[in-house]
Structures are given as C-alpha cells and as structure tokens.
Design an enzyme around this catalytic site. Structure first.
Site, PDB file in Angstrom:
ATOM      1  N   ASP A  26       0.876  -1.167   0.000  1.00 17.93           N
ATOM      2  CA  ASP A  26       0.000   0.000   0.000  1.00 17.93           C
ATOM      3  C   ASP A  26       0.912   1.215   0.000  1.00 17.93           C
ATOM      4  OD1 ASP A  26      -1.650   2.130   0.578  1.00 17.93           O
ATOM      5  OD2 ASP A  26      -2.454   1.301   2.447  1.00 17.93           O
ATOM      6  N   LYS A  87       3.000  11.160  -3.566  1.00 16.56           N
ATOM      7  CA  LYS A  87       1.961  10.458  -4.332  1.00 16.56           C
ATOM      8  C   LYS A  87       1.025  11.417  -5.054  1.00 16.56           C
ATOM      9  CE  LYS A  87      -1.631   6.925  -3.597  1.00 16.56           C
ATOM     10  NZ  LYS A  87      -2.142   5.977  -2.586  1.00 16.56           N
ATOM     11  N   GLU A 181      -7.193   0.488  -4.834  1.00 13.58           N
ATOM     12  CA  GLU A 181      -7.233   0.410  -3.365  1.00 13.58           C
ATOM     13  C   GLU A 181      -8.571  -0.124  -2.837  1.00 13.58           C
ATOM     14  OE1 GLU A 181      -5.965   4.358  -2.310  1.00 13.58           O
ATOM     15  OE2 GLU A 181      -3.916   3.955  -2.955  1.00 13.58           O
ATOM     16  N   ASP A 209     -12.789   5.552   2.422  1.00 11.33           N
ATOM     17  CA  ASP A 209     -11.367   5.585   2.771  1.00 11.33           C
ATOM     18  C   ASP A 209     -10.957   6.997   3.178  1.00 11.33           C
ATOM     19  OD1 ASP A 209      -8.595   5.615   2.867  1.00 11.33           O
ATOM     20  OD2 ASP A 209      -8.306   4.529   0.985  1.00 11.33           O
TER      21      ASP A 209
END
Ligand code: ADP
Ligand code: MG
Length: 627
Positions: A26, A87, A181, A209
C-alpha cells in the site's frame, strides 16, 4: 556424508517446489505498508520498533537518504530536505499543479522537489519508499521477492499508474499488477470469495477511505468474481490532517493562544493529532499544551463530543461525497460497507457512515492495513501459489474498443465489460481496387459513429499488394493486458505485412467520463442506429457507383451506346437518391440499380473466362479439370 535422493525405478523423484514470495504494498500518501500472505496467514511487516506503517516521507541530504519515521525526525530542523505526499504528484507535470506554492519545486520542466541532494522526482521519492518497504520484507523473510502487487487509488489515470510502475522498477521490484485500493480492501475482507461461495447475484460494495490527507469513496460491483468500479468520488484535500488543523484552530481561539512561528504551529498540529487519536479510545482527555505554548492552560478538558462538533463540517462533507457517489453509480442497494484509512478509527465516522447506508460498516480488520492485506492476497495468487479455491481477480474494460470502418462507423472489437487480459481479432478487407494501405483508427466508446467516440490512436498498414476490392485479408488484433494497456496490430495475411501501435497514455478514463459516455450511448441509441443505417446504405450505393464506373472504363466496349447511356443514367439517379436521408429509399434504389448492371456483369464474366482460357486447347482444358 552427503545424502543423495534416489527415486525408485519407475517412480518419479519428489518435487519440492519453493513457495514463491509475493508482496502486497500500500503506497499511501501519508503512510505505506508491506504485507505478505503465506497461504494461511496475512502478515504486515514491521520495523524494529514493531510499527507496521512507514510514513511516506523521505529526507534527502548529500550524505544520506532516510525514509519514514527517521525522516519525520528531521521535520523541525531541516524541513526543506523532507519530501512528503509525493503520491499527489505522481504522473503529473508542472502545469497540472494548481496551487503548490507551499512546495519547493526544482527548476525545469520536469516536476521535481528541490532538496540539498538535488532534484527528486515523485517517482524517485516513491522508489525510495518502496526500497525501504522491500528491505523490511527481505529482512523478515530472508528470501528474494518474486513479485509485488501495488495499490493505487481507483481514480488514478494511466500516467499516474505508469509512474507507479516505474517507481517499482527503480526499486528493483517486479510489478505483478496494480490493484485499485478499494478493490484490495474488498479482497482483504474476502468478499470475492463470499460471493462465489453463495453464487449470489451481483453485490455492491461501498468503500469509505479516509486517510491522512485524502478522502476517497468508491462504489464497486462484484459480478462473478470480477470487481467493477462503478463510481469514485471524494476530496483530495480532505483527510485526518484537516481534523488536526481544525482542532489546533479551536485551541488557538478557545485559549487565546498566539502561535508566532511555523515551528510552533507544527508542534501544535502534532499535539492536536495526538489528542485526536486519544479521543478515539477515550470519551474525554486532558489537554496540556504548555510544552508547545507556555501560556496555554495546563489541564484543560476536551470531550469527544466537543471534538466532533469542531469537525462536524468535515464529516458532513465526506457524507455529501458518499451520496453523490451512490447517485453516480446508479445503484439503490449497498450490500457491504468497508472502512479504510487511519481516520476511520474515529468513532464518529463509524456512526455516521453506518447511519447513512443504514448498514453496519465492516471494520474488523485494521483500517491502516486492510489495503496492503488485500494486495498481498492477490500477490500470492499472481506469483503462482495458486490453489483451486482461489479466484483470480479480474478487471474489465470500462468501454468498448473498436476501429473506424467505412463511412465513419465504429466496428466494435472488444465489447465493454470484457474481462481482461483479452485478445480479440477481426478480419477486414480493402474497399477499393488496388488499395495498398489501410488506415487503422482505434476508438473507444459505445456510440455507433466515430465522431461520438473517443479517438485513442491511428496508424497505417502499408504494403498491401494491389488486389481487387474485397480480396485482401487484413487481420486486426486487439490485445488488452492485465493492466488495461491496449496494443493493436494489423496484418495483411497473404504477405504477412504487419503494423502495430501500443496505446498507453489516456487510455484510462476517469470513471465519471466513462459514466458520461455510457449515458450518451443509451440516450442516443435509436438515433445512432438510424444514423448507422443511413451511412451503411450510402456506403453500399457509393461502392456500386464507383464499381460500375471502374468497370465501364475497362470493359465499356461490351455495351452498346444505348445500353451504356441507360446504365449511366441509372447510376446518376442512384447518386441523387443517395444524398437523401432516407436509408430505406437508398437501399431499394441500390438494389434496383444493381439489377440493371446484371447484363453487363454477365458479359464481363464471360470475357474474363475467355481471357483465362486464352490459348488453351479444349483437350488441355479437360486435362486441367481432371487433375
Ligand atoms: P494515507 O492513506 O493517506 O496514507 P492513513 O490511512 O495511514 O493515510 O491515515 C493516516 C491518518 O489516520 C492520520 O491523519 C492519523 O491521524 C489518522 N489516525 C491514525 N490513528 C488514528 C486514531 N486512533 N484515531 C483517529 N485518527 C487516527
Ligand atoms: Mg491509504
């Protein structure tokens, strides 16, 4: 003494196969994790202090590159050399970044962070994080890594996915697959198996999330072991950090603090975060900020209720995004809700999300680890440790893929929702006599006409030997690999001449774009069908007209003057009708014009037979037939 293993004659030697090592990673905005599934158990690798998460922060100096908690320790002293949240910039160019005034980018066109060790691109930063994760796993397993599955947000486009793959390559990791994800979270909860066990119909899953800096909500559909992302939503600037900021602001106004410098502000935020996290397990906590700001009260109380009130607006924004996402997905039942991300530990989140969906959310797995765990399970299967009961997770093409044919129409080759990887081929032929090139235009979409679809690529197949129209055999092959990368090739079968193109960038669409294109295809379905019929009728008429004209050039002498004049008249009438918008009329005019060419066609046929037989005696002809 060395022992030799000797097999009984006739019996085969025992084969001891090493179980291969696949890792799930992850690669998060705030935190990253690496996990491994050994057939019976999921393990998240920890550092020497037993911590599973690795902060996605890298500290660069000319002497050293430090990753994770060690990098965070430099935050106060040398923030300029710390790169966080890389990211957010993966696969992005400078012009894509709206407001990054707070980030110290290096000079130049390539997006890179300025550090005292030089410019570092987001890909390099991610590679350093991946290296640190790999080192953790190698130390724990004492084995080589065969491959990894890395998770990416469902909304990541192709450029962002490519950048992620490249980072893994730099880190010396073989990427088995990039996995969305939310899909990874659903896999971690075994929802893929649950559905196949029950052999039930479709199942819809909402994945909520809430991480450190981002909020993502996705609606998935599970159909026969295949996950499809129906819709994604969220806010890339809403996460746990905002709860910290709100709380810090609350302290400032409540206790009338003056936070002068940025270092004090940072320490206040860190304190706020700690307080927030301890309110997850406690209804009420003591707040002591004197370490940060000496004039702050020593022992103030803060209840969870107060904290919730301070952040009510943030919580409501996530719920609005959930409602929108459900609308976009066009579903009316959500069978499962999964909570992912450290911030979903906050009790208020479980409460409101459960109330919104009128269903208890799943949160039995650690919300920090659930994505890495799902990735590890997939990695174990993909690396080859596959047992019969494991289902290989598949993806589907979101929209149909095809090529342009005559008259601007689309010939669909890979229909939408086909599971990938997939290879499909179709034969085409030339439209004109002596045609030596074929223009292959690759499009994506559900509409009948090219102009209403998305153009993906164009390439040309050259070197087709000149033949009469319809004689060449051209095979166009579409291949979509497991990552959704499309490769199209065209081959002329008699000569073997080939040409191909790989469609990489922009093949992936944002989910809302996919939804828009689908909506349009339903909306215009009947209109499109009428347009298609018209174009097809016109194309047929045009081909007849051109064919007759070409034949008259060559064999015109087979007709008398009056016959020729009549035929030309029929063709010019057909040309006029073909301009109309009535497909039926054009089609019947083409049919009757076709009948008017029959005599001419018969004579041409006779002539070509004569020509073929020219010079051959009848005896020889008989022999020819006997052989
Ligand atoms: P990302 O997906 O962005 O990498 P994570 O899923 O690791 O982020 O989430 C990090 C966030 O979770 C941080 O804002 C952190 O404060 C928050 N968090 C972690 N533990 C708790 C907790 N016990 N209570 C509330 N928030 C928490
Ligand atoms: Mg995350």
């Amino acid at each position: 003494m060395a022992l030799l293993q000797i097999a009984e004659p006739g019996a085969s030697a025992p084969v001891i196969r090493r179980r291969k090592v696949g890792l799930g990673i992850d690669l998060g905005t705030t935190n990253s994790l690496v996990s491994h599934y050994n057939g019976g158990q999921l393990t998240v690798f920890t550092d020497a202090q037993g911590r599973g998460t690795l902060p996605s922060v890298v500290h660069y100096t000319p002497e050293d590159t430090v990753v994770g908690f060690a990098a965070l320790e430099h935050m106060d002293a040398d923030q300029a050399d710390n790169v966080a949240s890389a990211k957010r910039f993966m696969g992005r160019a400078r012009i894509d970044i709206d407001d990054a005034s707070h980030i110290d980018f290096a000079e130049g066109d390539v997006l890179a962070f300025a550090t005292s060790a030089g410019a570092k691109t987001p890909v390099e930063v991610s590679a350093d994080i991946l290296r640190a994760l790999k080192a953790r796993a190698v130390a724990a397993l004492d084995e080589d890594i065969d491959g990894v599955v890395i998770t990416v947000p469902a909304y990541f486009d192709d450029a962002q996915r490519q950048a992620t793959r490249q980072a893994a390559e730099f880190a010396g990791l073989k990427v088995l697959r990039l996995l969305n994800e939310p899909t990874a979270a659903a896999v971690a909860y075994g929802l893929d198996n649950a559905a196949s066990d029950l052999d039930t119909d479709d199942r819809t899953i909402a994945v909520y999330d809430l991480g450190g800096g981002t909020f993502d909500v996705s609606i998935l559909r599970l159909h026969k072991g295949v996950f499809e992302v129906l819709a994604t939503g969220g806010d890339s600037a809403l996460g746990g950090d905002d709860f910290d900021k709100n709380l810090a602001d609350y302290f400032v106004s409540q206790y009338q603090l003056s936070v002068s410098d940025s270092s004090a502000r940072r320490r206040l935020l860190t304190a706020a975060r700690r307080i927030k996290e301890s309110l997850t397990d406690n209804e009420c906590v003591l707040v002591n900020l004197t370490d940060v700001i000496p004039e702050a009260p020593a022992n103030a109380e803060l209840t969870r209720q107060q904290f919730n009130a301070v952040n009510a607006d943030l919580v409501n924004r996530t719920l609005d995004a959930c409602r929108q996402c459900v609308l976009d997905a066009g579903v009316d039942v959500i069978d499962d809700i999964i909570l992912v991300g450290g911030s979903t530990r906050m009790p208020i989140i479980k409460e409101v999300v459960g109330a919104l969906f009128a269903n208890e959310p799943r949160c039995s797995l650690d919300p920090d680890q659930v994505v890495a765990m799902g990735a590890a399970r997939q990695a174990d299967i993909l690396v080859g440790n596959r047992s019969d009961e494991d289902v290989l997770l598949l993806d589907v093409t979101p929209l149909s893929l095809g090529v342009e044919t005559f008259g601007g129409l689309v010939e669909r080759i890979v229909p939408r929702n086909t599971t990938i990887p997939v290879t499909r081929a179709q034969e085409f032929t030339t439209a004109r006599d002596g045609q030596t090139g074929l223009d292959v235009h690759v499009v994506q979409g559900e509409r009948e006409q090219v102009q209403n679809c998305r153009s993906l690529a164009r390439f040309e197949l050259r070197g087709i030997p000149p033949m009469v129209a319809g004689a060449a055999r051209l095979r166009v092959t579409f291949q979509v690999d497991a990552d959704g990368l499309l490769e199209v090739s065209a081959q002329e079968e008699t000569t073997g001449t080939t040409a191909h193109v790989v469609v990489k960038p922009a093949f992936g669409l944002q989910d809302d774009q996919v939804a828009d294109m689908l909506r349009a295809s339903y909306e215009f379905a009947s209109e499109d069908m009428r347009a298609r019929q018209l174009v097809e009728a016109r194309t047929d008429a045009q081909q007849l007209i051109e064919g007759v004209a070409a034949a008259l050039d060559v064999d015109g002498d087979l007709l008398s003057d009056s016959e020729r004049a009549l035929l030309e008249q029929v063709m010019s009438e057909l040309e006029a009708v073909a301009k109309s918008d009535n497909a039926d009329e054009i089609r019947s005019a083409t049919e009757s014009a076709g009948r008017a060419t029959e005599v001419f066609a018969t004579r041409r046929m006779d002539r070509s037979i004569q020509a073929a037989l020219g010079g051959m005696s009848l005896d020889a002809l008989d022999k020819e037939f006997e052989e």
